[in-house]
Write a protein that holds these residues in place. Structure first.
Motif, PDB file in Angstrom:
ATOM      1  N   THR A  19      70.141  17.333 -18.368  1.00 48.14           N
ATOM      2  CA  THR A  19      71.263  16.451 -18.045  1.00 48.14           C
ATOM      3  C   THR A  19      72.511  17.300 -17.855  1.00 48.14           C
ATOM      4  O   THR A  19      72.896  18.061 -18.747  1.00 48.14           O
ATOM      5  N   LYS A  22      76.379  13.566 -14.468  1.00 45.85           N
ATOM      6  CA  LYS A  22      75.611  12.411 -14.030  1.00 45.85           C
ATOM      7  C   LYS A  22      74.245  12.810 -13.453  1.00 45.85           C
ATOM      8  O   LYS A  22      73.449  11.943 -13.096  1.00 45.85           O
ATOM      9  N   SER A  23      73.997  14.107 -13.365  1.00 42.94           N
ATOM     10  CA  SER A  23      72.723  14.595 -12.825  1.00 42.94           C
ATOM     11  C   SER A  23      71.657  14.603 -13.912  1.00 42.94           C
ATOM     12  O   SER A  23      71.877  15.098 -15.022  1.00 42.94           O
ATOM     13  N   THR A  25      67.451  15.463 -14.362  1.00 43.99           N
ATOM     14  CA  THR A  25      66.243  16.020 -13.750  1.00 43.99           C
ATOM     15  C   THR A  25      65.108  16.013 -14.775  1.00 43.99           C
ATOM     16  O   THR A  25      65.323  16.333 -15.944  1.00 43.99           O
ATOM     17  N   THR A  37      61.271  15.267 -10.626  1.00 41.32           N
ATOM     18  CA  THR A  37      61.984  14.096 -10.147  1.00 41.32           C
ATOM     19  C   THR A  37      63.372  14.069 -10.769  1.00 41.32           C
ATOM     20  O   THR A  37      63.688  14.843 -11.678  1.00 41.32           O
ATOM     21  N   GLY A  38      64.204  13.184 -10.282  1.00 44.12           N
ATOM     22  CA  GLY A  38      65.565  13.080 -10.786  1.00 44.12           C
ATOM     23  C   GLY A  38      66.432  12.267  -9.848  1.00 44.12           C
ATOM     24  O   GLY A  38      65.968  11.739  -8.833  1.00 44.12           O
ATOM     25  N   ASN A  39      67.716  12.172 -10.166  1.00 48.62           N
ATOM     26  CA  ASN A  39      68.639  11.387  -9.348  1.00 48.62           C
ATOM     27  C   ASN A  39      69.584  12.256  -8.521  1.00 48.62           C
ATOM     28  O   ASN A  39      70.526  11.752  -7.907  1.00 48.62           O
ATOM     29  N   ASN A  40      69.348  13.579  -8.492  1.00 50.89           N
ATOM     30  CA  ASN A  40      70.214  14.500  -7.754  1.00 50.89           C
ATOM     31  C   ASN A  40      69.339  15.430  -6.915  1.00 50.89           C
ATOM     32  O   ASN A  40      68.697  16.348  -7.442  1.00 50.89           O
ATOM     33  N   ASN A  41      69.315  15.196  -5.605  1.00 55.56           N
ATOM     34  CA  ASN A  41      68.458  15.989  -4.720  1.00 55.56           C
ATOM     35  C   ASN A  41      68.869  17.458  -4.688  1.00 55.56           C
ATOM     36  O   ASN A  41      68.022  18.349  -4.586  1.00 55.56           O
ATOM     37  N   SER A 183      60.766  -1.892  -8.604  1.00 53.11           N
ATOM     38  CA  SER A 183      61.976  -1.134  -8.268  1.00 53.11           C
ATOM     39  C   SER A 183      63.253  -1.833  -8.718  1.00 53.11           C
ATOM     40  O   SER A 183      64.328  -1.229  -8.717  1.00 53.11           O
TER      41      SER A 183
END
Length: 249
Positions: A19, A22-23, A25, A37-41, A183
């Motif tokens: 963490t 806000k990222s 992974t 996976t995660g919310n930040n490419n 989803s």
């Protein structure tokens, strides 16, 4: 992974999380297979680049298949199934052309350690049950049957193997069954539990069952014989609720 800021989970040592603001992974590691996976490419790309400088890696792209589990995406959510793995089990058993059954087992069957005669090839039985145990990752409806059959792996009888084959007939008719993780929807935990008092006719132990949902998505389930004998159905129910509360916590 820990040297670059990842935290190893104490619940599952194969999971690493990082963490940064806000990222977020996540890495799931099994021997030399890895899911990222995660919310930040951008963070995921940086992680892949870092790994490529340390190891020779291959990136097959979006997740579709992992350790026998097939993954598919849609607007509704992400689905998990083990269709190919199930077909492999049926092919090894020579039952690809078998007539399907509608239910996994007869509800009135009481399993005992004896009742027929010893199965001639116990290694074959153990191998089959071991593969069925792995199938319960996505097939919760066979959990109870597999739990019962796994209790006789040390000395299987012919009627135990016949029940396992009947389970394969059921799987033949429901190859693509699996789990759907939605989803959208509320992210609250809901649990259901039950107890089957004195279900085991040999030991008189009760059976605990529970299902836990995150929103509309099923995330945890169990069917297991209780450790101690309950003197009443109420006591068995309380033990079931206690196990469910521990899982929720």
């Amino acid at each position: 992974m820990q040297h670059i800021g990842f935290f190893q989970s104490k619940v599952n040592y194969s999971i690493f999380t990082q963490t940064q603001g806000k990222s977020f992974t996540v890495i799931l590691l099994y021997v030399y297979d890895m899911i990222i996976t995660g919310n930040n490419n951008a963070a995921i790309r940086d992680l892949k680049h870092f790994l490529s400088t340390r190891f020779k890696i291959k990136d097959p792209g979006p997740l579709k298949y992992f350790l026998g589990v097939e993954i598919a995406r849609s607007k509704s959510g992400i689905s998990f199934c083990q269709r190919k793995y199930t077909l492999d089990i049926l092919e090894d058993a020579g039952l690809l052309g078998a007539k399907p059954e509608k239910i996994p087992m007869d509800a009135n069957v009481a399993f005992m350690p004896t009742g027929s005669y010893p199965f001639k090839d116990p290694i074959r039985y153990r191998r089959l049950i071991g593969r069925l145990i792995y199938l319960t990752i996505t097939r919760l409806e066979i959990t109870y049957v597999v739990n019962i059959l796994s209790q006789f792996m040390h000395e299987p009888q012919k009627h135990h193997f016949d029940t396992a084959r009947r389970l394969l007939y059921y799987l033949k008719g429901a190859l693509g069954q699996g789990l759907l993780f939605f989803s959208n929807g509320p992210l609250h935990l809901t649990a259901y539990c039950d107890a089957d008092w004195a279900r085991c006719p040999f030991t008189r132990h009760s059976v605990t069952r529970y299902y836990i949902f995150l929103g509309k998505s099923l995330i945890s389930w169990k069917s297991k014989k209780q450790v101690t004998i309950s003197k009443s159905s109420a006591e068995a129910e309380y033990r079931s609720m206690a196990a469910t509360a521990c899982e929720l916590t």
